[in-house]
Design a protein around this motif. Sequence first.
Motif, short mmCIF file in Angstrom:
data_model
loop_
_atom_site.label_atom_id
_atom_site.label_comp_id
_atom_site.label_asym_id
_atom_site.label_seq_id
_atom_site.Cartn_x
_atom_site.Cartn_y
_atom_site.Cartn_z
N HIS A 172 0.84 -1.20 0.00
CA HIS A 172 0.00 0.00 0.00
C HIS A 172 0.87 1.25 0.00
O HIS A 172 1.60 1.52 0.95
N HIS A 189 1.03 5.56 -1.49
CA HIS A 189 0.65 6.74 -2.28
C HIS A 189 1.96 7.49 -2.48
O HIS A 189 2.38 8.28 -1.62
N ASP A 241 2.55 3.32 2.75
CA ASP A 241 1.44 4.26 2.68
C ASP A 241 1.87 5.69 2.42
O ASP A 241 2.13 6.06 1.28
N HIS A 278 -5.46 -0.80 6.49
CA HIS A 278 -5.50 -0.27 7.87
C HIS A 278 -6.29 -1.20 8.80
O HIS A 278 -5.71 -1.85 9.64
N HIS A 286 -9.43 1.32 1.63
CA HIS A 286 -9.15 1.79 3.00
C HIS A 286 -10.36 1.42 3.87
O HIS A 286 -11.50 1.68 3.48
ZN ZN Z 1 -3.71 4.85 1.97
#
Ligand code: ZN
Length: 450
Positions: free
Chosen positions: A61, A63, A330, A279, A242
């Motif tokens: 995961h 970004h 993340d 998460h 998410h």
């Molecule tokens: Zn995220």
Amino acid sequence: MNTLFVPDLLWDGREARRGWGVVVAGDRIAAVGPLGALDAPGGRRVDLADAAVLAAPVNAHSHAFQRAIRGRTQTRPAGRPDADFWSWRREMYRAVLAYDPETLHAISRDCFAEMRSAGWGSVGEFHYVHRDRDGRPYDDPLTLSDAVIEAARAAGLRITLLYVAYATADVDGSPLGDDQRRFRSDSVDDVLRAVSDLRDRWAGDPRVSVGLAPHSVRAVPASWWRPLADGAAALDVPLHAHVAEQVREVDACVAVHGRRPVEFLADQGVLSERFTAVHATHLTDGEVRLLAEAGARVCACPSTERDLGDGVLPGDRLSGAGVPVCLGSDSHTLIDPWEELRLPEYHLRLVERRRIVLGEADGPVVRWAPGALRSATEVGGDALRTGAGRLTPGAPADLVALDLAHPALAGADDEVFAEVVAVAARAGVARPVTPLPDPQTGDRSEATSA
Ligand SMILES: [Zn+2]
């Protein structure tokens, strides 16, 4: 041509082996086992000195662009103790509005290069910036997805582009704010077409794959979930979202749907072995059970959850129910697979005031390292459906070497894999083993320094 890699030590996914090797053919692992049983006819043998080799960790995961704000978000206004996920998100939205395809590519490339140097072999990029600065689609609506994929290719990292569906500002269906205009998806059909088109466009590159990511119960209308989940199954791609990162999101979901997020997704037919809940910080035992029964998994992002004050992953309850956990960096406050894989255990030690919370029985002892390594590697490969993270024939040949001559690992010997889980700092400890030409130099040498 086959290449036989011979390290001092090999982690086969269960234990440390001496006298074992890995045969790599092109982009894939051809064989793993004791040297006497392996040969590389017509191939090369590469001895990896002072190296303990394992399947490269999978960053499930990411970004990438958020790496650019990791320093600038480490302040809060004086007199305002309420800095949290939501105030951080305002900063992130501000950053997003500045990017064009070239800058997004450059920022992503830096992020992926740092990942590769830290030891990760592949990434699941949860990509939700689709439109231009004014919120209009680009002439080619996949322009920014391509920019991110090209960034991973330039950095030598395998990528699964998880194309995000994003349409509402909150669980109640309120319209997107102006600062979310670059994220907007118009319809389920548009999202599924984008995923399908991306898959076709990159079908020729075995190091690129795609998946589908409804952003969250906040950003995706209730009526979209079932067709998106069905679409992911029809396209046979991974499905990520998410889930329950923040208490406010859980409360809003209960207020609007009368169900907590995992319960709501179960009602919509979203949970399956294809599904990864990112998460999953705030879960009831009932929600843990729903994930387990569906064969779904969780992606923990503990360094980000720490940075944002999200809460502590209920790793003990998840492992008790048999829900596999993979890992992601993340927001990239920290880019370090070795730190990421130890945090779920260390966070629980502080909360529960005991040690080896997440271990598994091995004869007379309970060991922590094997499960932590599995989270960092094969569970991530399962989440991205690439097969990465396993040293098995046919799996992607993403290998990483721990440097046994590094001062941090001196004297570790056969315990090196337990030590790298528990203690070793990242810097300089790991280097990628690269059977493919280095993308920057074209160099075919097999064990480049990171
Ligand atoms: Zn995220």
